[in-house]
Every structure is written in structure tokens, then in C-alpha cells.
Design a protein around this motif. Structure first.
Motif, PDB file in Angstrom:
ATOM      1  N   THR A 108       0.826  -1.206   0.000  1.00 50.12           N
ATOM      2  CA  THR A 108       0.000   0.000   0.000  1.00 50.12           C
ATOM      3  C   THR A 108       0.860   1.256   0.000  1.00 50.12           C
ATOM      4  N   ASP A 109       2.141   1.132   0.381  1.00 51.61           N
ATOM      5  CA  ASP A 109       3.075   2.256   0.360  1.00 51.61           C
ATOM      6  C   ASP A 109       3.920   2.122  -0.899  1.00 51.61           C
ATOM      7  N   LEU A 110       3.717   3.031  -1.866  1.00 50.03           N
ATOM      8  CA  LEU A 110       4.312   2.863  -3.200  1.00 50.03           C
ATOM      9  C   LEU A 110       5.536   3.729  -3.449  1.00 50.03           C
ATOM     10  N   TRP A 111       6.004   4.512  -2.470  1.00 48.16           N
ATOM     11  CA  TRP A 111       6.949   5.586  -2.783  1.00 48.16           C
ATOM     12  C   TRP A 111       8.415   5.228  -2.637  1.00 48.16           C
ATOM     13  N   ASN A 112       8.776   4.120  -1.969  1.00 46.96           N
ATOM     14  CA  ASN A 112      10.182   3.726  -1.807  1.00 46.96           C
ATOM     15  C   ASN A 112      11.039   4.856  -1.241  1.00 46.96           C
ATOM     16  N   VAL A 113      10.511   5.540  -0.240  1.00 43.40           N
ATOM     17  CA  VAL A 113      11.258   6.598   0.432  1.00 43.40           C
ATOM     18  C   VAL A 113      11.312   6.231   1.914  1.00 43.40           C
ATOM     19  N   CYS A 114      12.494   6.403   2.522  1.00 48.10           N
ATOM     20  CA  CYS A 114      12.607   6.104   3.947  1.00 48.10           C
ATOM     21  C   CYS A 114      13.614   7.055   4.593  1.00 48.10           C
ATOM     22  N   ARG A 115      13.711   6.951   5.905  1.00 47.23           N
ATOM     23  CA  ARG A 115      14.643   7.810   6.641  1.00 47.23           C
ATOM     24  C   ARG A 115      15.458   6.932   7.576  1.00 47.23           C
ATOM     25  N   CYS A 116      16.759   7.198   7.587  1.00 50.82           N
ATOM     26  CA  CYS A 116      17.669   6.452   8.459  1.00 50.82           C
ATOM     27  C   CYS A 116      17.605   7.030   9.876  1.00 50.82           C
ATOM     28  N   ASP A 117      17.356   6.157  10.854  1.00 48.49           N
ATOM     29  CA  ASP A 117      17.311   6.617  12.243  1.00 48.49           C
ATOM     30  C   ASP A 117      18.700   6.927  12.795  1.00 48.49           C
ATOM     31  N   VAL A 118      19.744   6.388  12.163  1.00 45.33           N
ATOM     32  CA  VAL A 118      21.107   6.584  12.668  1.00 45.33           C
ATOM     33  C   VAL A 118      21.660   7.947  12.242  1.00 45.33           C
ATOM     34  N   CYS A 119      21.619   8.268  10.920  1.00 44.56           N
ATOM     35  CA  CYS A 119      22.206   9.528  10.446  1.00 44.56           C
ATOM     36  C   CYS A 119      21.142  10.537  10.021  1.00 44.56           C
ATOM     37  N   ASN A 120      19.864  10.153  10.116  1.00 41.82           N
ATOM     38  CA  ASN A 120      18.737  11.045   9.842  1.00 41.82           C
ATOM     39  C   ASN A 120      18.592  11.412   8.359  1.00 41.82           C
ATOM     40  N   LEU A 121      19.263  10.684   7.468  1.00 40.63           N
ATOM     41  CA  LEU A 121      19.165  10.945   6.032  1.00 40.63           C
ATOM     42  C   LEU A 121      17.855  10.368   5.489  1.00 40.63           C
ATOM     43  N   SER A 122      17.120  11.182   4.728  1.00 42.87           N
ATOM     44  CA  SER A 122      15.966  10.671   3.990  1.00 42.87           C
ATOM     45  C   SER A 122      16.438  10.335   2.579  1.00 42.87           C
ATOM     46  N   PHE A 123      16.038   9.175   2.065  1.00 34.32           N
ATOM     47  CA  PHE A 123      16.492   8.787   0.737  1.00 34.32           C
ATOM     48  C   PHE A 123      15.466   7.873   0.074  1.00 34.32           C
ATOM     49  N   ASP A 124      15.563   7.764  -1.251  1.00 33.91           N
ATOM     50  CA  ASP A 124      14.718   6.814  -1.952  1.00 33.91           C
ATOM     51  C   ASP A 124      15.579   5.642  -2.422  1.00 33.91           C
ATOM     52  N   TYR A 125      14.920   4.543  -2.755  1.00 33.28           N
ATOM     53  CA  TYR A 125      15.642   3.334  -3.135  1.00 33.28           C
ATOM     54  C   TYR A 125      14.850   2.612  -4.218  1.00 33.28           C
ATOM     55  N   ASP A 126      15.542   1.756  -4.957  1.00 33.65           N
ATOM     56  CA  ASP A 126      14.888   0.920  -5.966  1.00 33.65           C
ATOM     57  C   ASP A 126      14.513  -0.421  -5.335  1.00 33.65           C
ATOM     58  N   ASP A 127      13.492  -1.083  -5.891  1.00 33.07           N
ATOM     59  CA  ASP A 127      13.085  -2.397  -5.380  1.00 33.07           C
ATOM     60  C   ASP A 127      14.259  -3.388  -5.372  1.00 33.07           C
ATOM     61  N   GLN A 128      15.194  -3.233  -6.345  1.00 30.98           N
ATOM     62  CA  GLN A 128      16.331  -4.155  -6.434  1.00 30.98           C
ATOM     63  C   GLN A 128      17.292  -4.017  -5.248  1.00 30.98           C
ATOM     64  N   GLU A 129      17.198  -2.886  -4.521  1.00 28.50           N
ATOM     65  CA  GLU A 129      18.080  -2.677  -3.369  1.00 28.50           C
ATOM     66  C   GLU A 129      17.536  -3.302  -2.088  1.00 28.50           C
ATOM     67  N   LEU A 130      16.281  -3.730  -2.143  1.00 31.46           N
ATOM     68  CA  LEU A 130      15.642  -4.285  -0.950  1.00 31.46           C
ATOM     69  C   LEU A 130      16.261  -5.640  -0.598  1.00 31.46           C
ATOM     70  N   GLN A 131      16.544  -5.826   0.673  1.00 29.14           N
ATOM     71  CA  GLN A 131      17.049  -7.110   1.161  1.00 29.14           C
ATOM     72  C   GLN A 131      16.143  -7.560   2.293  1.00 29.14           C
ATOM     73  N   PHE A 132      16.204  -8.824   2.630  1.00 26.17           N
ATOM     74  CA  PHE A 132      15.423  -9.264   3.775  1.00 26.17           C
ATOM     75  C   PHE A 132      16.181 -10.291   4.587  1.00 26.17           C
ATOM     76  N   GLU A 133      15.744 -10.447   5.804  1.00 28.58           N
ATOM     77  CA  GLU A 133      16.418 -11.294   6.767  1.00 28.58           C
ATOM     78  C   GLU A 133      15.387 -12.250   7.346  1.00 28.58           C
ATOM     79  N   ILE A 134      15.685 -13.552   7.319  1.00 32.68           N
ATOM     80  CA  ILE A 134      14.824 -14.539   7.960  1.00 32.68           C
ATOM     81  C   ILE A 134      15.678 -15.267   8.981  1.00 32.68           C
TER      82      ILE A 134
END
Ligand SMILES: [Zn+2]
Length: 144
Positions: A108-134
Motif C-alpha cells: 500500500t506504500d508505493l513511494w520507496n522513500v525512507c529515513r535512516c534513524d542513525v544519520c537522519n538521512l531521507s532517501f529513496d531506493y529501488d526495489d532491487q536494493e531491498l534485502q530481507f532477513e529470515i
């Protein structure tokens, strides 16, 4: 038929005869809900065996069965899922968690924009940059 395979090898699914489940190993079948006529008419799907809600009443029994199946499909996946999605911050290299609402075909969130809690940088990303952890294993997300 959807099978949810967990890291310990346990397989869960809604009972169906599309597959011979005994071919996968020992089987245990449990009732997950009751679809019953409602005292004031219509039908309800009572999911108390899995600590779920009572859905309905629905005018048609088939509607109650469909709602039951939809709820149980979601329940099974949520029981098995311990996945964290993240991208690497271009500013500091930290992992920035991405909510599930921003991942996958039903997002439902289509914008691929987020903010880093560590350095406070807001940035956008491509779907190919997404990683996941199980279970602490990092894998690369391959969008469909
Ligand atoms: Zn950062």
C-alpha cells in the motif's frame, strides 16, 4: 493450495485434497474454525480454535466459507513469517527497516522513500536494493 514451509521443516496449510499430504511426512489435522448458521439468519465463521474472531454473519454460506479461508490464509502466513525487510543507508551504511506495507505486489506504500534513524538521512531506493532477513540470514530480495 498454499503450503507454508518453516525453517524447522514444519509445513502448514489449509486442509485440501489437491496434494497427498502424507507424502510430505507425518500429518496432523486440526479444526481451525466452524462455519455455522447464525441464530438471526445467515452464516458465521467462528475462528475460536485458533484464537480468532467470529466473522459475519454473511447472507450466504459460501461467503462465510470464503471469509474463513481468507482469514486462515493470512493467519498461517503471519504465524510462519519472521521476516525483516531493509535497505542499506547510502549515508552511513546502516540497515533501515522497510515496513511490509511497502513490499510486494499487495503493498500500500508505493513511494520507496525512507529515513535512516542513525544519520537522519531521507532517501529513496529501488526495489532491487531491498534485502530481507529470515532468522538472522540475510538474503537479497528479487522483485517479481
Ligand atoms: Zn544512515
Amino acid at each position: 493450495m498454499e503450503l507454508v514451509v518453516q525453517t524447522d521443516g514444519t509445513i502448514s496449510c489449509l486442509y485440501d485434497e489437491a496434494l497427498d499430504l502424507t507424502a510430505l511426512g507425518n500429518c496432523e489435522v486440526q479444526r481451525a474454525s466452524f462455519v455455522e448458521p447464525h441464530v438471526h439468519g445467515g452464516w458465521t465463521a467462528d475462528l475460536w480454535p485458533v484464537s480468532g474472531p467470529v466473522l459475519g454473519p454473511f447472507a450466504l454460506r459460501s461467503e462465510a466459507l470464503a471469509a474463513e479461508r481468507k482469514w486462515l490464509d493470512h493467519y498461517l502466513l503471519s504465524q510462519a513469517r519472521s521476516v525483516m525487510f531493509f535497505v542499506v543507508c547510502p549515508g552511513c551504511g546502516s540497515a533501515v527497516e522497510i515496513p511490509e506495507t511497502a513490499v510486494g505486489p499487495e503493498r500500500t506504500d508505493l513511494w520507496n522513500v525512507c529515513r535512516c534513524d542513525v544519520c537522519n538521512l531521507s532517501f529513496d531506493y529501488d526495489d532491487q536494493e531491498l534485502q530481507f532477513e529470515i532468522d538472522d540470514r540475510r538474503l537479497t530480495w528479487i522483485p517479481m
